[in-house]
Enzyme design. Structure first.
Site, short mmCIF file in Angstrom:
data_model
loop_
_atom_site.label_atom_id
_atom_site.label_comp_id
_atom_site.label_asym_id
_atom_site.label_seq_id
_atom_site.Cartn_x
_atom_site.Cartn_y
_atom_site.Cartn_z
N ASP A 110 15.12 -17.47 -12.94
CA ASP A 110 14.95 -17.29 -11.70
C ASP A 110 15.23 -19.05 -10.90
O ASP A 110 15.68 -19.36 -11.94
CB ASP A 110 13.60 -17.04 -11.10
CG ASP A 110 12.51 -18.18 -11.92
OD1 ASP A 110 13.00 -19.09 -13.04
OD2 ASP A 110 11.46 -18.54 -11.44
N GLN A 154 9.20 -15.63 -5.69
CA GLN A 154 9.67 -16.67 -4.90
C GLN A 154 9.57 -16.62 -3.19
O GLN A 154 8.99 -16.00 -2.94
CB GLN A 154 11.22 -16.82 -5.66
CG GLN A 154 11.16 -17.33 -6.65
CD GLN A 154 10.71 -18.72 -7.21
OE1 GLN A 154 10.19 -19.10 -6.60
NE2 GLN A 154 10.70 -18.98 -8.75
N ASP A 206 8.42 -18.67 -21.31
CA ASP A 206 9.40 -18.81 -19.69
C ASP A 206 10.52 -19.01 -19.83
O ASP A 206 11.56 -19.09 -21.04
CB ASP A 206 9.12 -20.52 -19.16
CG ASP A 206 9.65 -20.83 -17.54
OD1 ASP A 206 8.95 -21.58 -17.27
OD2 ASP A 206 9.82 -19.59 -17.16
N SER A 207 11.18 -18.74 -19.00
CA SER A 207 13.40 -18.15 -18.77
C SER A 207 13.82 -19.03 -19.26
O SER A 207 15.41 -19.39 -19.13
CB SER A 207 13.43 -17.72 -18.14
OG SER A 207 13.36 -17.92 -16.62
N ASP A 229 -0.75 -21.20 -16.71
CA ASP A 229 -0.58 -22.28 -17.98
C ASP A 229 -0.22 -23.84 -17.58
O ASP A 229 -0.04 -23.16 -16.26
CB ASP A 229 1.27 -21.21 -18.60
CG ASP A 229 2.02 -21.83 -17.73
OD1 ASP A 229 2.72 -20.85 -16.89
OD2 ASP A 229 2.66 -22.95 -17.40
N PHE A 234 13.24 -22.81 -15.05
CA PHE A 234 12.64 -24.03 -13.97
C PHE A 234 12.77 -25.34 -15.02
O PHE A 234 13.12 -26.40 -13.90
CB PHE A 234 11.11 -23.79 -14.19
CG PHE A 234 9.85 -24.51 -13.48
CD1 PHE A 234 9.38 -25.55 -14.43
CD2 PHE A 234 10.00 -24.52 -12.36
CE1 PHE A 234 8.86 -26.55 -13.77
CE2 PHE A 234 9.09 -25.56 -11.93
CZ PHE A 234 8.30 -26.56 -12.35
O1 2YO Z 1 9.29 -20.83 -10.64
C1 2YO Z 1 9.07 -21.19 -11.22
N1 2YO Z 1 9.13 -20.33 -12.44
C2 2YO Z 1 9.76 -20.23 -13.39
N2 2YO Z 1 8.88 -21.47 -14.56
C3 2YO Z 1 8.12 -21.81 -13.46
C4 2YO Z 1 7.54 -23.36 -13.80
C5 2YO Z 1 6.60 -23.78 -13.17
N3 2YO Z 1 5.71 -24.83 -14.01
C6 2YO Z 1 5.58 -25.04 -12.23
N4 2YO Z 1 4.70 -26.55 -12.05
C7 2YO Z 1 4.02 -27.53 -13.25
C8 2YO Z 1 3.62 -28.22 -12.57
N5 2YO Z 1 2.74 -29.37 -14.23
C9 2YO Z 1 1.74 -29.71 -13.49
C10 2YO Z 1 0.89 -30.73 -14.28
C11 2YO Z 1 1.91 -31.57 -14.43
C12 2YO Z 1 3.79 -31.53 -15.08
C13 2YO Z 1 3.86 -29.97 -13.66
N6 2YO Z 1 6.16 -24.92 -11.40
C14 2YO Z 1 6.32 -23.25 -12.18
C15 2YO Z 1 7.01 -22.57 -11.19
C16 2YO Z 1 8.10 -21.76 -12.06
#
Ligand code: 2YO
Length: 373
Positions: A147, A190, A93-94, A267, A97
């Site tokens: 992003d 997005q 991942d970049s 993931d 987030f």
């Molecule tokens: O829009 C994103 N750009 C880059 N990386 C991301 C990673 C992300 N991870 C999540 N959600 C993680 C949800 N997760 C569920 C289990 C408990 C911890 C949080 N949305 C995301 C959106 C993004």
């Protein structure tokens, strides 16, 4: 393996897709679940166990690795694959987030993000170009654009601003990544929970001719129905011959329903993080092993499983280990959970090949609902 990056669509069943992503370091069977190895380790697991469970690729995080051990240091140590002894594909991942969710964010503007490390408070600046440079230093096979992921609910103007800037960052990341045949840089769609913005983002990114596309900005607190609607809205505007990766998702139910809408890659920290906290995922649904009702239950989590953690240990013992906060408790539950997730993905791939994915969803959800005797 090929010297290039190649997505092959092998079968479809409705919108569900069965494919493979061929890369120099190995082949990824899709739909795929990528265990999360945030700081170069899938927590509480040996990576040969992770591989034996069926994982074709794992995820690393640019944000964590740039802070510790440092991108240049990882490069000096031979790159992430060498360092952690995982010779197969790695997606990173970049960092954007994690900056938003973990660091003391100082500034976000057209140039990039400026933030304070959650490790030692040091100040860092990450531009789109630096994010791609870091992912290159790590040796990442699939690199994500930098992003801006907006948490929901949010104002439409704010969601639009972030989506448009993320697209400009995608262009800059594409330029910085250049032409690396055996690797890929994915764009990230997005647009929050606004269909018109999702469509604009997907169409614009498709125009960049990238090797794969992620759907971001979801699994950030919105109801599952909203997430599924955004997938339905986005996928028709992405090229069918490129892989689609839904970031941060999800529970087994999320995955079943997202595959049915055309998603190829996932993931989530769910199986690993919840395993360390005593939650077991099984064919019969979730089991919170901390609950007193398991204290003298001599059954294993799943006597049909091929995973020793699921088949050979009693719930009573797992209950004792977790209640005693013993490391082995988190290790065995993580092993069980990743085994369940990979078995679920294998079942999904097989059902799509056989044209019976709708039945597979129904059978799987029924087994969760039935629980067990
Ligand atoms: O829009 C994103 N750009 C880059 N990386 C991301 C990673 C992300 N991870 C999540 N959600 C993680 C949800 N997760 C569920 C289990 C408990 C911890 C949080 N949305 C995301 C959106 C993004």
């Amino acid at each position: 393996m090929t010297e290039t990056f190649q997505f092959n669509l092998l079968a479809t069943d409705g919108k569900a897709r069965r494919g493979t992503v061929s890369m120099p370091r190995g082949e990824i069977r899709t739909p795929a679940f990528m265990p999360v190895g945030t700081v170069g380790t899938v927590k509480a697991m040996y990576l040969d166990q992770v591989r034996d469970l069926g994982a074709d690729i794992i995820l690393g995080n640019t944000y964590h690795l740039m802070l510790r051990p440092g991108a240049e240091r990882v490069a000096r140590l031979g790159g992430l694959h060498e360092l952690i002894r995982w010779p197969y594909p790695i997606l990173t991942d970049s960092g954007g987030f994690q900056v938003m969710s973990l660091s003391g964010l100082r500034k976000l503007d057209e140039k990039g993000v400026t933030f304070k490390s959650h490790v030692d408070g040091s100040l860092h600046h990450m531009s789109p170009e630096r994010s791609i440079e870091i992912q290159g230093l790590l040796g990442s096979d699939i690199q994500m654009q930098l992003d801006e992921c907006v948490r929901l609910p949010a104002e439409p103007k704010e969601i639009e601003r972030a989506m448009e800037m993320s697209f400009r960052w995608a262009e800059r990341c594409k330029a910085a990544f250049g032409d690396q045949p055996g690797k890929a840089m994915f764009g990230i769609v997005q647009g929050g929970d606004i269909p018109s913005l999702r469509e604009r983002s997907a169409e614009a990114l498709s125009g960049l001719g990238l090797k794969g596309y992620a759907i971001g900005g979801l699994a950030v607190g919105e109801p599952q129905a909203v997430m599924l609607d955004m997938i339905d809205t986005t996928c028709p505007h992405l090229p069918t011959e490129k892989p689609r990766y839904l970031m941060g998702v999800g529970t087994p139910d999320d995955i079943l329903k997202s595959v049915a809408r055309g998603i190829d890659m996932f993931d989530c920290v769910m199986p690993t993080r919840s395993g360390r906290h005593g939650l077991a995922f099984t064919r019969h649904g979730r089991i919170n092993i901390r609950n007193a009702r398991h204290a003298e239950d001599m059954r294993p989590l799943d006597d049909q499983s091929s995973c020793p953690a699921s088949r050979d240990y009693s719930r009573a013992y797992l209950h004792h280990l977790v209640r005693s906060n013993e490391s082995l408790g988190g290790m065995l539950l993580t092993w069980n959970n990743l085994s369940y997730y990979q078995d679920l993905m294998a079942g999904i791939r097989r059902a799509i090949e056989q044209g019976r994915y709708a039945d597979f969803i129904a059978e799987t959800q029924d087994a969760w609902a039935r629980g067990e005797a």
